[in-house]
Scaffold this active site. Structure first.
Site, PDB file in Angstrom:
ATOM      1  N   ARG A   1     -33.435   8.855 -23.777  1.00  0.00           N
ATOM      2  CA  ARG A   1     -32.889   9.474 -24.984  1.00  0.00           C
ATOM      3  C   ARG A   1     -33.716   9.058 -26.208  1.00  0.00           C
ATOM      4  O   ARG A   1     -33.810   7.866 -26.536  1.00  0.00           O
ATOM      5  CB  ARG A   1     -31.429   9.059 -25.151  1.00  0.00           C
ATOM      6  N   TRP A  39       3.924   4.884  -6.605  1.00  0.00           N
ATOM      7  CA  TRP A  39       2.528   4.545  -6.865  1.00  0.00           C
ATOM      8  C   TRP A  39       1.837   4.164  -5.552  1.00  0.00           C
ATOM      9  O   TRP A  39       1.159   3.143  -5.476  1.00  0.00           O
ATOM     10  CB  TRP A  39       2.382   3.431  -7.907  1.00  0.00           C
ATOM     11  N   ILE A  40       2.003   5.002  -4.545  1.00  0.00           N
ATOM     12  CA  ILE A  40       1.511   4.695  -3.208  1.00  0.00           C
ATOM     13  C   ILE A  40       0.270   5.533  -2.889  1.00  0.00           C
ATOM     14  O   ILE A  40       0.374   6.764  -2.728  1.00  0.00           O
ATOM     15  CB  ILE A  40       2.599   4.942  -2.136  1.00  0.00           C
ATOM     16  N   GLU A  62      -2.451  -3.858  -7.664  1.00  0.00           N
ATOM     17  CA  GLU A  62      -2.697  -5.102  -6.913  1.00  0.00           C
ATOM     18  C   GLU A  62      -2.575  -6.323  -7.828  1.00  0.00           C
ATOM     19  O   GLU A  62      -3.291  -7.310  -7.676  1.00  0.00           O
ATOM     20  CB  GLU A  62      -4.088  -5.087  -6.254  1.00  0.00           C
ATOM     21  N   CYS A 118      -1.319  -9.568   2.400  1.00  0.00           N
ATOM     22  CA  CYS A 118      -2.057  -8.296   2.474  1.00  0.00           C
ATOM     23  C   CYS A 118      -2.751  -8.020   1.143  1.00  0.00           C
ATOM     24  O   CYS A 118      -3.902  -7.571   1.104  1.00  0.00           O
ATOM     25  CB  CYS A 118      -1.117  -7.141   2.811  1.00  0.00           C
ATOM     26  N   ARG A 153      -7.126  -7.422  -2.806  1.00  0.00           N
ATOM     27  CA  ARG A 153      -7.681  -7.890  -4.077  1.00  0.00           C
ATOM     28  C   ARG A 153      -9.112  -8.382  -3.898  1.00  0.00           C
ATOM     29  O   ARG A 153      -9.957  -8.203  -4.785  1.00  0.00           O
ATOM     30  CB  ARG A 153      -6.807  -9.015  -4.645  1.00  0.00           C
ATOM     31  N   THR A 178       5.586  -1.521  -3.970  1.00  0.00           N
ATOM     32  CA  THR A 178       6.029  -1.247  -5.335  1.00  0.00           C
ATOM     33  C   THR A 178       7.168  -0.237  -5.348  1.00  0.00           C
ATOM     34  O   THR A 178       7.153   0.760  -4.632  1.00  0.00           O
ATOM     35  CB  THR A 178       4.858  -0.698  -6.172  1.00  0.00           C
ATOM     36  N   GLU A 179       8.156  -0.506  -6.194  1.00  0.00           N
ATOM     37  CA  GLU A 179       9.304   0.394  -6.335  1.00  0.00           C
ATOM     38  C   GLU A 179       9.432   0.844  -7.793  1.00  0.00           C
ATOM     39  O   GLU A 179       8.818   0.249  -8.687  1.00  0.00           O
ATOM     40  CB  GLU A 179      10.586  -0.317  -5.903  1.00  0.00           C
TER      41      GLU A 179
END
Length: 392
Positions: free
Chosen positions: A276, A169-170, A371, A246, A251, A139-140
């Site tokens: 409760r 986001w690594i 993912e 990958c 996933r 992701t970039e």
């Protein structure tokens, strides 16, 4: 310190479909989570710190490369075992499961599947033991759901490659020892490169102020004229299909992991509802609360069966990308809805750190996005059943 009294729901006797080895592996992971994760995870999340003390335990329960052959340091287990381990870890916390998922499916898997024998021997045993921690760079900043548009690139300089670009986001990036980075060569073809900590021009700034996955370390991967040795290229596969394969493995692990988060929320809500007292009786005796609980256990059971069948297909090497995508989307959506309903059963107590529900809910907001977002996974299923792409 609140005692972890979790009891796993199994409404359809799914344990009968597991082998004794599966149950033993799951129990080892469950015991470890109760002993080493549950007592510290709330404080870690409150402080937004990844508890590095758990890395050794993750390795010991086989969470790092469970399906990687033993000759490379893995546990040599099947895909259902991998899923069960992810389920138990995410029952503790999605951020901890993310750490294991990245290490296994996004770092060890591509090195094992697409690397050279020298790369396997150099990196896999240390990754399996936790001596090395890894991250995955796809992701970039400007390319999330559209990874093919990546701009991170490398050029051939004769005796090395020169890598430039940035990933964000690594998971694991702030402390990773190695990063499997996907970048384009001069012809625009995507390749995987193993970038090692200490290479000049390689930095990993941490991402702060997250409201989700707070017990997981997230950051960036920055490459400024990084000289990568030619022997660090993964030669076995290139093109976008390489990193996407990958993601299939990751996933799959998420599809199981989300069940763990859902089970923890359900178990907490069921226990609370029985204890409760309002208007003179347990709130579990009121119709609206029973509706919530009945729907929760129904959805968990459906997700368990979906994941188990997918695991069987994975073991037979028959699981398709679209089947994995459906399970990830369905099970995470199921988990986040159960977290929200469970929070309502607990009322005001549901938002406190006394219980795990709000932490799970916040974590799952990330899990439903990374993912492959929920919407992207719908389009993957849509493409598979119609044969028509809606991506462009």
């Amino acid at each position: 310190m609140k005692q972890d009294t979790f009891q796993a729901p199994d409404y359809y006797n799914i344990d009968d479909l597991l082998t004794e080895e599966h149950r033993m592996i799951r129990q080892a992971a469950r015991d470890w989570v109760k002993r080493d994760v549950s007592p510290i995870i709330e404080e870690a999340a409150q402080k937004a710190e990844f508890p590095k003390s758990i890395i050794k335990g993750l390795s010991e329960i086989g969470a790092f490369g469970p399906y990687i052959p033993e000759e490379y340091g893995g546990a040599g287990l099947d895909q259902i075992s991998y899923g069960l381990i992810m389920q138990e870890i995410e029952r503790g916390d999605s951020g901890v499961r993310s750490t294991a998922s990245v290490q296994s499916s996004l770092v060890m898997f591509p090195i094992y599947a697409y690397g050279t024998e020298e790369q396997r021997k150099k990196f896999l045993p240390k990754l399996a033991s936790g001596e090395f921690m890894g991250s995955f760079g796809l992701t970039e900043p400007d390319h999330g759901s559209n990874p093919s548009g990546m701009t991170t690139s490398f050029v051939d300089k004769g005796d090395h490659y020169l890598l430039n670009g940035a990933k964000m986001w690594i998971s694991n990036s702030p402390f990773c020892d190695v990063a499997v980075v996907w970048a384009k060569n001069e012809e625009g073809r995507i390749h995987g490169l193993i970038v090692e900590r200490g290479m000049e021009g390689f930095s990993t700034p941490e991402t702060h102020n997250k409201w989700s996955l707070r017990a997981s370390a997230t950051g960036e991967l920055i490459f400024q004229d990084v000289k990568v040795p030619k022997e660090n290229l993964l030669p076995g596969k290139s093109g976008l299909g390489a990193p996407l394969s990958c993601l299939d493995s990751a996933r799959y692990g998420i599809a199981w992991g989300a069940i763990g988060a859902a089970m923890d929320c359900y178990d907490t809500a069921l226990r609370y509802a029985k204890e409760r007292i309002q208007f003179g009786k347990p709130i579990a005796g009121y119709q609206l609360q029973q509706k919530k609980l009945a729907e929760m256990i129904t959805e968990i059971t459906k997700a368990q069966l979906l994941a188990l069948r997918l695991g069987q297909l994975k073991n037979e090497d028959k699981a398709t990308t679209a089947q994995i995508s459906m399970a990830k989307r369905n099970n995470v959506d199921m988990a986040i809805n159960i977290a929200r309903e469970a929070r309502q059963i607990l009322g005001g107590m549901g938002i406190t750190g006394e219980y795990s529900i709000m932490r799970h809910m916040m974590n799952l907001e990330s899990v439903i996005t990374y993912e492959g977002t929920h919407d992207i996974h719908l389009l993957i299923t849509g493409l598979d059943i119609t044969g028509i792409s809606a991506f462009k």
